[in-house]
Design an enzyme around this catalytic site. Structure first.
Site, PDB file in Angstrom:
ATOM      1  N   GLU A  61     -34.894  22.613  -9.590  1.00  0.00           N
ATOM      2  CA  GLU A  61     -36.274  22.459 -10.419  1.00  0.00           C
ATOM      3  C   GLU A  61     -36.015  21.673 -11.726  1.00  0.00           C
ATOM      4  O   GLU A  61     -36.885  20.946 -11.942  1.00  0.00           O
ATOM      5  CB  GLU A  61     -36.951  23.826 -10.680  1.00  0.00           C
ATOM      6  CG  GLU A  61     -37.603  24.198  -9.223  1.00  0.00           C
ATOM      7  CD  GLU A  61     -36.580  25.029  -8.273  1.00  0.00           C
ATOM      8  OE1 GLU A  61     -35.783  25.495  -8.523  1.00  0.00           O
ATOM      9  OE2 GLU A  61     -37.359  25.508  -7.271  1.00  0.00           O
ATOM     10  N   HIS A 130     -44.703  34.662  -6.812  1.00  0.00           N
ATOM     11  CA  HIS A 130     -45.367  33.504  -6.091  1.00  0.00           C
ATOM     12  C   HIS A 130     -46.503  33.771  -6.308  1.00  0.00           C
ATOM     13  O   HIS A 130     -47.484  32.931  -5.023  1.00  0.00           O
ATOM     14  CB  HIS A 130     -45.035  33.805  -4.516  1.00  0.00           C
ATOM     15  CG  HIS A 130     -43.582  33.200  -4.342  1.00  0.00           C
ATOM     16  ND1 HIS A 130     -42.169  34.021  -4.498  1.00  0.00           N
ATOM     17  CD2 HIS A 130     -42.885  32.215  -3.896  1.00  0.00           C
ATOM     18  CE1 HIS A 130     -41.248  33.450  -4.323  1.00  0.00           C
ATOM     19  NE2 HIS A 130     -41.468  32.370  -3.813  1.00  0.00           N
TER      20      HIS A 130
END
Lengths: 327, 330
Positions: A61, A130
């Site tokens: 990322e 999440h």
């Protein structure tokens, strides 16, 4: 042009396909994009239509975000898919120290046309890492634009505007709303300018200022309130930065009462910023304290009764609206 | 060292290029020296990091680059800027915080860029340039040009996570990127021998399936030779390389650094025996490319150029305070 019913996911894909067709500098970068057209199927049709312009990366990322910045500085118009918005923590330097600051600290020498697409939000029992709504972090970083659409048409119109913008844009789209359908104009030139809120329901008694998933809570709440004789006005902010404060002010000057609704947790959330501005700039138009409806200040828990307890509900919006209306 | 000099003496003379490289090294040395002086005199705000003693790396690498190639540099970036062709007037003005500086006074020493000559910026975040340069490399590949993208970073940066992600990604996509480690042996106060699990950082290239070159970074022609090869391979689509230029940071991490972490004798030894500028000068004189007279003239010309740059910086106005609100968005 007529409207069709599209899911928010299809609205996103349509926006991307139209823009990628229009401008070959646009490409998409992220993890697991081509095998299933994105992990939510959100890029349906794009891998086949634009081979070589939707690129699978390793799980990196930091580098994905930085790669978007570097490509944007050198003539491309990248869209970075962050997989889950929660993972922005792994790219924070690239987003907040690089993307947000490069144009400014180099004295305006360069444009940075980057869209960072972040699927966010709770309600899928995906638990603490999440499920977050992190928009306020980026609102607090000068140099980034922050977009949080609610309905399918907003997704399409705002994504097209974000892609065409020459600045870095954080685009938060709620995961639980991907399959929710809404009318979307059948018009390739349909663009919603950034920094433009929408009054989606008119009302005289109380203003509900909201964005993203909060919009649907407000819709539900407004129906309930109407049964009680309270007419709520719903202002969907759509873009948090730049903020359309004029529309906020116009609504408040009509209703004299404000409730701010968002899914992100309460403390330090965008509601705090908006409430502060309202009291500073519109004090004379307030007949009640500004109330906020938001998630409780804990990480999002897993077990359904726990998660449901933490997240804001339409009933909370109804209660807050009643309270500011002295009912 | 003697053996290496012998070998080098065999290479064909590139008079014009070598003279230009020498001049650039002199310019960097003098720019840094002046920056240190004006900083010490309190005329440059903030803090600055000088690259004296590392000119072989910046000039050796940038001598292989075209104006349209990209460079991402570091907090110790003045040398890379000058080697890539930046305007010393606008650099000096930026260091002084003036409106005529490269960044109109918003960046300062640690945040200078010149996008018109491919410099994507100095970076206040250690290793911050690596993910960006991979993006530049990807952009080159997508646009199908034969540019290359070079990132300079230090032995300190080499231990950060983004380095791993960047080198892996550049390698799997065969991007035209040069990763140039300037191993100046200290990350702020921490010696490389303490902070890195291996001695030769170029060995890390093996983990990313790319060529890794360990170079005497104070031998500007050895750097140039290696960089030329890596650049040619990158332009030909053969992917990235890692070059480790072994060098030495003669000044402190920042100007004013008390440097309790090393002996003054160590610094003096490097300056006396391994100064890249002196070594190149000796070589050029032996090869008859430069004479004492020519060297004197180059020094005088560079001095005049930098004096003019400093005068420009001093005479330039500060930005208006309200300009702090400009340049955020397009």
């Amino acid at each position: 042009m007529s409207d069709r019913l599209l899911t928010a996911s299809a609205a996103l894909a349509e926006a991307l396909i139209e823009e990628m067709t229009r401008d070959e500098r646009i490409f998409i970068l992220g993890e697991d994009l081509t095998a299933h057209a994105g992990i939510f199927g959100q890029f349906k049709g794009i891998p086949e239509k634009f081979p070589g312009r939707i690129l699978d990366t390793p799980i990196s990322e930091t580098c994905i975000a930085g790669c978007g910045v570097g490509a944007a500085l050198t003539g491309m118009r990248p869209i970075v898919d962050f997989h889950f918005s929660d993972f922005v923590t792994c790219g924070m330097d690239e987003l907040c120290n690089q993307a947000a600051k490069i144009r400014y600290m180099f004295g305006g020498q360069v444009k940075l046309p980057l869209v960072v697409w972040c699927p966010d939000g709770a309600g899928l029992r995906a638990a603490a890492q999440h499920s977050q709504s992190l928009e306020a972090w980026f609102v607090h970083t000068p140099g980034l634009k922050v977009v949080v659409p609610s309905e399918a048409a907003d997704v399409k119109g705002l994504m097209k505007a974000s892609i065409r913008d020459d600045n870095p844009v954080m685009f938060f789209q709620h995961k639980r709303l991907f399959r929710r359908e809404g009318p979307v104009p059948d018009d390739p030139d349909f663009v919603i300018p950034l920094g433009k809120a929408a009054v989606k329901r008119e009302g005289r008694d109380v203003s509900l200022f909201t964005y993203g998933s909060g919009y649907f809570l407000c819709q539900e709440a407004a129906a309930e309130l109407a049964r009680e004789g309270i007419e709520a006005e719903i202002v969907d902010l759509r873009t948090l930065k730049p903020l359309d404060f004029e529309t906020v002010a116009a609504s408040l000057r009509k209703t004299y009462r404000a409730v701010i609704v968002h899914e992100a947790c309460l403390t330090g959330g965008f509601g705090a910023e908006l409430a502060a501005r309202i009291q500073a700039e519109l004090f004379d138009f307030l007949d009640a304290p500004v109330l906020r409806v938001a998630a409780k200040d804990v990480p999002i828990p897993f077990s359904p009764p726990l998660e449901d307890f933490v997240l804001p509900r339409a009933a909370d919006v109804v209660a807050a609206a009643r309270s500011v209306c002295n009912r | 060292m003697a053996k290496e000099k012998e070998r080098k003496d065999d290479r064909p003379v590139e008079t014009k290029t070598w003279r230009a490289m020498y001049r650039t090294m002199v310019k960097i040395r003098l720019f840094e020296t002046l920056a240190g002086e004006y900083f010490a005199a309190g005329q440059i705000p903030g803090f600055i990091h000088l690259s004296i003693g590392q000119e072989g790396s910046s000039v050796g690498v940038c001598s292989c680059l075209r104006p349209d190639d990209y460079v991402a540099t570091t907090h110790r970036g003045h040398g890379h800027m000058i080697a890539k062709g930046a305007d010393v007037k606008r650099m000096a003005a930026e260091l002084f915080g003036k409106a005529t500086g490269y960044c109109r006074g918003k960046g300062g020493s640690m945040h200078i860029a010149d996008f018109s000559i491919g410099i994507l910026g100095a970076n206040g975040v250690v290793a911050g340039g690596l993910p960006l340069i991979v993006g530049a490399g990807l952009s080159i590949k997508l646009r199908r040009t034969d540019q290359v993208a070079v990132v300079f970073f230090g032995d300190g940066a080499a231990n950060r996570g983004p380095v791993h992600e960047a080198m892996n990604l550049a390698s799997i996509w065969k991007l035209p990127v040069l990763f140039v480690i300037e191993n100046n042996q200290y990350a702020s106060t921490t010696p490389q021998s303490y902070s890195c699990a291996i001695g030769d950082l170029c060995q890390r290239a093996a983990a990313y399936n790319m060529p890794g070159y360990g170079v005497d970074g104070n031998d500007v022609l050895a750097v140039r030779e290696t960089a030329a090869r890596a650049v040619a391979e990158a332009r030909a689509g053969q992917g990235p390389s890692l070059i480790e230029n072994k060098t030495y940071r003669v000044r402190g991490h920042f100007e004013g650094d008390p440097q309790k972490y090393r002996d003054a004798a160590e610094v003096q030894r490097w300056q006396a025996e391994n100064d890249p500028l002196r070594r190149f000068e000796d070589f050029l004189r032996r090869r008859g490319v430069l004479t004492a007279k020519k060297i004197r003239r180059i020094e005088e010309e560079v001095r005049a150029e930098l004096d003019a740059a400093v005068a420009f910086a001093k005479e330039s106005p500060f930005p208006r305070p309200e300009e702090a609100l400009e340049d955020l968005f397009v």
